[in-house]
Design a protein around this motif. Structure first.
Motif, PDB file in Angstrom:
ATOM      1  N   ARG A  56       0.806  -1.220   0.000  1.00 19.00           N
ATOM      2  CA  ARG A  56       0.000   0.000   0.000  1.00 19.00           C
ATOM      3  C   ARG A  56       0.840   1.271   0.000  1.00 19.00           C
ATOM      4  O   ARG A  56       0.315   2.355  -0.226  1.00 19.00           O
ATOM      5  N   SER A  70       4.228   2.731  -5.192  1.00 21.68           N
ATOM      6  CA  SER A  70       3.644   2.419  -6.493  1.00 21.68           C
ATOM      7  C   SER A  70       4.741   2.453  -7.541  1.00 21.68           C
ATOM      8  O   SER A  70       5.870   2.869  -7.269  1.00 21.68           O
ATOM      9  N   THR A 107       4.779   4.401 -10.091  1.00 25.26           N
ATOM     10  CA  THR A 107       5.029   5.787 -10.482  1.00 25.26           C
ATOM     11  C   THR A 107       5.689   6.594  -9.368  1.00 25.26           C
ATOM     12  O   THR A 107       6.375   7.580  -9.637  1.00 25.26           O
ATOM     13  N   SER A 129       6.386  -5.314 -10.840  1.00 25.79           N
ATOM     14  CA  SER A 129       4.954  -5.032 -10.833  1.00 25.79           C
ATOM     15  C   SER A 129       4.126  -6.308 -10.700  1.00 25.79           C
ATOM     16  O   SER A 129       3.019  -6.277 -10.158  1.00 25.79           O
ATOM     17  N   HIS A 138       4.302  -6.974  -6.880  1.00 26.61           N
ATOM     18  CA  HIS A 138       3.592  -5.930  -6.153  1.00 26.61           C
ATOM     19  C   HIS A 138       2.091  -5.939  -6.466  1.00 26.61           C
ATOM     20  O   HIS A 138       1.259  -5.755  -5.567  1.00 26.61           O
ATOM     21  N   GLY A 139       1.758  -6.165  -7.730  1.00 23.54           N
ATOM     22  CA  GLY A 139       0.351  -6.140  -8.128  1.00 23.54           C
ATOM     23  C   GLY A 139      -0.472  -7.219  -7.452  1.00 23.54           C
ATOM     24  O   GLY A 139      -1.594  -6.964  -6.990  1.00 23.54           O
ATOM     25  N   ALA A 171      -0.848  -6.539  -3.570  1.00 22.16           N
ATOM     26  CA  ALA A 171      -1.815  -5.511  -3.176  1.00 22.16           C
ATOM     27  C   ALA A 171      -3.130  -6.126  -2.729  1.00 22.16           C
ATOM     28  O   ALA A 171      -3.836  -5.561  -1.873  1.00 22.16           O
TER      29      ALA A 171
END
Length: 334
Positions: free
Chosen positions: A197, A200, A202, A240, A243-244, A247
């Motif tokens: 959380r 990210s 970006t 990603s 991490h994706g 989440a």
């Protein structure tokens, strides 16, 4: 709203304490049973998260409950051995000024904060909650950490530093090294779901111990003729994937706390809606696939992680190893 059993003039947190204490004394909550989380208390009693945290901290200081990482707050086992709430005074008011404040260090603050986030989620974390967990004055933690935002960064750095991909050795093959790195990160996100959380793609976390993992992955991909942009693109793509999926660990924990329903219970409650979609005739492939599951579809994040990692690496192998003379996705010939 849940009714409490404390004295009407008591502060809200003491009325919550009295209600949970009574449930323990009556045997409604047995040793090892989970007590309501801070988020559930806040919702059920209509109080702020800080009030809910104070109530659980009071129960913990009384020895009635204990926090277990990744499990939550449970009734302490000692309540089954004579140290019951019924035998205790009706109410213990915590001192607003502890007689002897324990020695405080930055490491203790960070570890206590990680324990709170692991057990209750980031929404339950506050500087006041950390101080209460450590049994120190509310403002003491600010001598070491200026804000919650700074504390969260320190927590992330500590969590990512718990395991290094280098600990398992250094496989010579780039793919094996990437697999080690990805699985190490997945285990850390599994252990600390709140990590997903706070960063990210970006706006990435710039903490040293996360860069340790990034250095490992970049080192595995380096030396294969990829230009810097393609190299970093692949690194970000692999990260990603981890991490994706991670989440959803914290999203599910939040949803369960908010609704009081497990993932399976929530899906069961939506069975009529799902059946209407299947019977509508608008989604024939969906209906056929869903109808083929004898016992329903079991969403297994660990299995999806491995499936996705394998698919990514299979697709990236010709790119990394230079087959077809490509420098990267969409970058054309050398």
């Amino acid at each position: 709203m849940t009714q409490t059993t404390g004295t009407p003039g008591d502060p809200p947190y003491l009325r919550i304490v009295a209600a949970i204490r009574r449930r323990i004394a009556d045997g409604e909550l047995a040793p090892g049973d989970r007590v309501p989380s801070t988020r559930q208390i806040a919702s059920q009693w209509g109080v702020a998260l800080a009030t809910a945290t104070k109530a659980l901290t009071t129960l913990r200081l009384e020895g009635l409950v204990e926090a277990h990482p990744r499990v939550g707050t449970v009734v302490a086992g000692s309540t089954a051995a004579g140290n019951t709430p019924a035998a205790a005074p009706a109410r213990r008011r915590p001192s607003t000024a502890p007689d002897a404040e324990p020695e405080l260090t930055l490491d203790r603050i960070v570890r206590a904060a990680v324990e709170i986030a692991d057990a209750e989620g980031l929404d339950a974390l506050s500087m006041r909650a950390v101080a209460a967990r450590l049994g120190v004055a509310a403002m003491s933690t600010y001598r070491y950490v200026p804000s919650k935002e700074d504390l969260v960064l320190l927590m992330a750095d500590a969590a990512f530093g718990e395991e290094s991909p280098a600990a398992s050795g250094a496989p010579g093959d780039w793919r094996a090294r990437v697999e080690v790195g990805a699985r190490t990160l997945w285990r850390l996100y599994r252990a600390h779901p709140w990590l997903a959380r706070i960063g990210s793609l970006t706006r990435p976390l710039l903490v040293p111990n996360l860069l340790v993992h990034g250095e490992w992955m970049l080192g595995a991909l380096d030396g294969h003729g990829l230009d810097p942009t393609a190299l970093f693109d692949i690194h970000v793509l692999l990260y990603s994937h981890v991490h994706g999926l991670a989440a959803h660990l914290e999203l599910e924990a939040d949803a369960e706390a908010a609704t009081g329903q497990s993932e399976d219970q929530w899906m069961d409650s939506r069975a009529p809606v799902l059946q209407d979609l299947v019977d509508s005739g608008r989604f024939p492939t969906f209906a056929r696939v869903v109808g083929s599951f004898e016992d329903g579809y079991d969403l297994r994040l660990d299995a999806l992680f491995e499936l996705g990692l394998t698919a990514l690496l299979d697709g990236l192998t010709p790119v990394v190893e230079g087959r077809g003379h490509s420098r990267g996705p969409g970058r054309g010939p050398v």
